[in-house]
Design an enzyme around this catalytic site. Structure first.
Site, PDB file in Angstrom:
ATOM      1  N   HIS A  33      84.474  78.210  91.170  1.00 21.18           N
ATOM      2  CA  HIS A  33      83.266  78.498  92.078  1.00 21.18           C
ATOM      3  C   HIS A  33      82.490  77.057  92.727  1.00 21.18           C
ATOM      4  CE1 HIS A  33      81.554  77.255  88.018  1.00 21.18           C
ATOM      5  NE2 HIS A  33      83.221  77.815  87.530  1.00 21.18           N
ATOM      6  N   HIS A  36      81.821  74.251  90.170  1.00 17.64           N
ATOM      7  CA  HIS A  36      82.784  73.068  90.687  1.00 17.64           C
ATOM      8  C   HIS A  36      82.569  72.692  91.746  1.00 17.64           C
ATOM      9  CE1 HIS A  36      85.154  76.244  88.226  1.00 17.64           C
ATOM     10  NE2 HIS A  36      85.308  75.515  87.390  1.00 17.64           N
ATOM     11  N   GLN A  60      94.730  73.082  75.236  1.00 19.93           N
ATOM     12  CA  GLN A  60      93.082  73.118  74.879  1.00 19.93           C
ATOM     13  C   GLN A  60      92.636  74.482  74.732  1.00 19.93           C
ATOM     14  OE1 GLN A  60      91.341  71.836  78.723  1.00 19.93           O
ATOM     15  NE2 GLN A  60      90.055  73.413  78.436  1.00 19.93           N
ATOM     16  N   GLN A 152      81.145  69.278  75.481  1.00 23.56           N
ATOM     17  CA  GLN A 152      82.853  68.418  76.545  1.00 23.56           C
ATOM     18  C   GLN A 152      82.324  67.160  76.929  1.00 23.56           C
ATOM     19  OE1 GLN A 152      85.981  70.199  78.582  1.00 23.56           O
ATOM     20  NE2 GLN A 152      85.076  69.851  80.274  1.00 23.56           N
TER      21      GLN A 152
END
Ligand code: AMP
Length: 279
Positions: A33, A36, A60, A152
């Site tokens: 989308h 990104h 993950q 992250q």
């Protein structure tokens, strides 16, 4: 755009590039989308070559149903990356990445023990394992990650230090839908009424941080808790204001902090955050 399914081919291509050229790398799980693509644009501004990866990393996912239902659309991803001007895409099968039993996970300290750490056991070990492997394959000079997944970012920063990787880390701002909802590949799984309601999260957050320095971090969390509680469809998982580097609770505004929020709406987890600059 070059499309590589096998790391050997990508490594071959990478070898013949000018050794001094900055190479930007944007790892993704696809279902791309505008969020990104903003990372690709940022990388294109700063680097001579930009490589993206599309890989739904099984290690993950702590929830098999989430892995199974993760949206996938390789043809559209390729189209979007080509349009954006990305130079190369690595889109491997699981076996191409996980061809050895090496385990790159290490003790992340506090960063791994809070928020998503206990809620998604093994998640960050999976993130570290896939990113270390991807970084070794691509050999980038610069890597681009979204602020959207704030924890992250902290994990990857720590990993770069831990393995003494020679690359610059870039944290890119959150791209939002017009109604304020942070873009996410999982948003397509919200039903119509959930999607409408989802925008209330950022509305509550924006209102909670108004005149932020007139309140303590704890008071900001309380304000936000009260506001979100006005929508019984949201089930709050955590709300916290923490230091942006070590993710430890903030007690004042003397350095950069971040308001982190995660709520469940139906079966979908919505993660969002707002960075609060030092006063
Ligand atoms: P994902 O495909 O969800 O693993 O995300 C790949 C990268 O895109 C990660 O670094 C994300 O933090 C980043 N990203 C995801 N959503 C957004 C967004 N709304 N704005 C900016 N970056 C994002």
């Amino acid at each position: 755009m070059y499309i590589f399914h096998r790391k050997a081919d990508l490594i071959q291509w990478r070898k013949q590039l000018d050794g001094s050229a900055p190479i930007g790398f944007v790892p993704t799980m696809g279902a791309l989308h505008a969020g990104h693509i903003s990372l690709i644009h940022m990388a294109l501004q700063q680097c001579q070559y930009v490589v993206a990866s599309v890989f739904v990393n099984p290690t993950q996912f702590n929830n098999p149903e989430d892995l199974e239902k993760y949206p996938r659309d390789a043809a559209r991803d390729i189209e979007m990356l080509t349009l954006a001007g990305c130079h190369a895409l690595y889109i491997p099968e699981v076996s191409d990445i996980y061809d050895s039993n090496d385990n790159y996970a290490f003790d992340l300290g506090n960063i791994g023990q809070v928020f998503e750490g206990p809620l998604r056991p093994g998640h960050f070990d999976g993130v570290v394992n896939v990113c270390k492997r991807l970084f070794d394959i691509v050999s980038p000079t610069d890597v681009y990650f979204g602020q959207k997944d704030f924890q992250q970012c902290a994990v990857i920063r720590k990993m770069i230090l831990h393995y003494r990787l020679k690359m610059h880390f870039h944290r890119c701002p959150i791209i939002r839908e017009p109604d304020g909802l942070a873009m996410s590949s999982r948003n397509v799984r919200l039903n119509t009424s959930e999607r409408k309601l989802a925008s209330k999260l950022y509305e509550c957050m924006s209102s909670a941080v108004k005149d932020v320095y007139n309140y303590t971090p704890e008071q900001i969390c309380e304000k936000l808790f009260d506001q979100i509680s006005g929508y019984p469809e949201f089930s709050i998982e955590y709300i916290s204001v923490v230091d942006t580097l070590d993710l430890k609770p903030a007690t004042h505004w003397s350095w950069e902090t971040v308001l982190l929020v995660t709520c469940k709406l139906g079966s979908i987890r919505l993660l969002d955050n707002i960075i609060i600059p030092a006063k």
